[in-house]
Enzyme design. Structure first.
Site, PDB file in Angstrom:
ATOM      1  N   GLU A 133      64.524 -85.750  35.477  1.00 35.18           N
ATOM      2  CA  GLU A 133      64.259 -85.936  34.037  1.00 35.18           C
ATOM      3  C   GLU A 133      64.252 -84.646  33.227  1.00 35.18           C
ATOM      4  OE1 GLU A 133      60.655 -88.274  33.801  1.00 35.18           O
ATOM      5  OE2 GLU A 133      61.623 -90.016  34.697  1.00 35.18           O
ATOM      6  N   GLU A 240      66.122 -96.071  40.774  1.00 33.29           N
ATOM      7  CA  GLU A 240      64.787 -96.605  40.453  1.00 33.29           C
ATOM      8  C   GLU A 240      64.931 -97.943  39.745  1.00 33.29           C
ATOM      9  OE1 GLU A 240      62.231 -93.690  38.580  1.00 33.29           O
ATOM     10  OE2 GLU A 240      63.081 -92.044  39.750  1.00 33.29           O
TER      11      GLU A 240
HETATM   12  C1  XIL Z   1      55.903 -93.456  38.846  1.00 36.33           C
HETATM   13  C2  XIL Z   1      55.149 -94.163  39.963  1.00 36.33           C
HETATM   14  O1  XIL Z   1      55.802 -95.387  40.228  1.00 36.33           O
HETATM   15  C3  XIL Z   1      53.723 -94.391  39.558  1.00 36.33           C
HETATM   16  O2  XIL Z   1      52.970 -94.925  40.645  1.00 36.33           O
HETATM   17  C4  XIL Z   1      53.089 -93.073  39.110  1.00 36.33           C
HETATM   18  O3  XIL Z   1      51.791 -93.320  38.619  1.00 36.33           O
HETATM   19  C5  XIL Z   1      53.922 -92.405  38.040  1.00 36.33           C
HETATM   20  O4  XIL Z   1      55.254 -92.247  38.500  1.00 36.33           O
HETATM   21  N1  XIL Z   1      60.411 -92.165  36.846  1.00 36.33           N
HETATM   22  C6  XIL Z   1      60.268 -91.517  38.048  1.00 36.33           C
HETATM   23  C7  XIL Z   1      59.212 -91.933  39.002  1.00 36.33           C
HETATM   24  O5  XIL Z   1      61.096 -90.642  38.378  1.00 36.33           O
HETATM   25  O6  XIL Z   1      58.708 -90.859  39.766  1.00 36.33           O
HETATM   26  C8  XIL Z   1      58.078 -92.632  38.305  1.00 36.33           C
HETATM   27  O7  XIL Z   1      57.200 -93.141  39.295  1.00 36.33           O
HETATM   28  C9  XIL Z   1      58.597 -93.741  37.415  1.00 36.33           C
HETATM   29  C10 XIL Z   1      59.511 -93.177  36.347  1.00 36.33           C
END
Ligand code: XIL
Length: 339
Positions: A133, A240
């Site tokens: 990101e 994701e």
């Molecule tokens: C999220 C997790 O799923 C949560 O449990 C945590 O509290 C915050 O992070 N983008 C990403 C992930 O790259 O690492 C994130 O994961 C969701 C958004």
């Protein structure tokens, strides 16, 4: 056991999920995971704040549980993530007052973190989301992070070099959300081109894929982005994947922001299934380019979207419901994979 995604995909790409340490420790869930998927990603446990909770002190106890579980269950392991602006200790790039560290110190800390973590699991992960990101949503280019302020614009290229030094055989990815969109695709292509021309060892790009059910333009934008990334000689992953069914622009939990506490209406479950099927149809159009699709979490009851952007809602973004029963989305994905 029931039919599996892994069998339906049958090696055309890898299929995976982000999982929690408690899930891999649970025998029933553990065998469910091993049955359904080729790869797993730790949802949180490889992140900088987890593995380096105090400056210079690393804790790999949970990382090692993931390595052992993956090996015991013939699963590949994906590392997420070496550098991010969230879930990362402040001391890496700032002093006690919050002032960014001098470039040399920031670079040293970045090198030490990446060498330690990627070195610890050297040879045991398929690849790493090296930087997560880094592109800003609205600013013209990079996100204004403390790593950037400390090191400078070239911090990404150094992160890739350090990761390659630590684990020369690991695939290295840039990972971000909405990079298939009109506003972020051009900035992403610029970053990827700059990384490549600087000689950074980058193998592929992760499109996070946190989409919403009403966004029916996703398949077309995804197709365009996959083409553009592959023209740069990069592999593509959806890293994701989930499809949100709740409103995102909300501040409080109420009947309007949390309408499906008693279940997902059939029409929305079907719209979600259709969008999932269309996404997988796009993936199948790009054999050899799209190397992996990973869902973010296992089932609706444990999705991060139950707690984001506000806590405690009842979301339904995944292929299995809260009882681990397959939803219409599961059947739609299987159907897309078979046709
Ligand atoms: C999220 C997790 O799923 C949560 O449990 C945590 O509290 C915050 O992070 N983008 C990403 C992930 O790259 O690492 C994130 O994961 C969701 C958004």
């Amino acid at each position: 056991m029931s039919v599996s995604l892994r069998e339906a995909v049958n090696g055309r790409f890898l299929i995976g999920a982000a999982v929690k340490s408690t899930q891999i420790a649970d025998p029933a869930l553990g065998s469910f995971i091993a049955h359904q998927f080729d790869t797993i990603t730790a949802e949180n446990d490889f992140k900088p704040a987890r593995v380096q909770p105090r400056a210079g002190e690393f804790d790999f106890s949970v990382v090692d549980q993931f390595v052992d579980f993956a090996q015991a269950n013939r699963l590949q392991l994906v590392g997420h993530t070496l550098l991010w602006h969230n879930q990362t200790p402040a001391f890496l790039f700032a002093d006690d007052t919050g002032k960014p560290l001098p470039r040399d110190t920031g670079l040293q800390n970045l090198q030490h973190h990446i060498h330690s973590v990627a070195g610890h699991v050297r040879g045991r992960v398929l690849g790493w989301d090296v930087v997560n990101e880094a592109i800003d949503d609205s600013a013209p280019y990079l996100r204004d992070t403390v790593a950037l302020r400390s090191i400078g614009d070239d911090y990404l290229e150094h992160a890739f070099r350090f990761a390659h030094e630590a684990d020369p055989n690991a695939q290295l990815y840039y990972n971000d959300y909405s990079i298939e969109s009109d506003s972020k695709l051009p900035k992403t292509l610029r970053l990827l081109k700059e990384l490549k021309s600087a000689g950074a060892p980058i193998h592929g790009v992760g499109i996070q894929g946190h989409w919403t059910v009403s966004d029916t333009g996703v398949p077309e934008r995804l197709d365009r982005a996959i083409r553009a990334f592959s023209q740069l000689g990069l592999k593509v992953m959806i890293t994701e994947l989930d499809i949100d069914v709740l409103p995102r622009n909300v501040k409080d939990r109420d009947a309007k922001s949390d309408p499906y506490v008693n279940g997902l209406p059939d029409a929305i479950a079907q719209a979600q299934a259709d969008l999932y099927a269309a996404i997988f149809a796009v993936v199948l159009k790009h054999p050899g380019v799209v190397e992996r699709v990973t869902f973010w979490c296992l089932h609706d009851g444990v999705s991060w979207l139950d707690n984001w952007p506000i806590r405690g809602r009842t979301n339904h973004p995944l292929l299995w419901d809260r009882n681990l029963s397959p939803k219409p989305a599961f059947d739609a994905v299987l159907h897309a994979l078979r046709s």
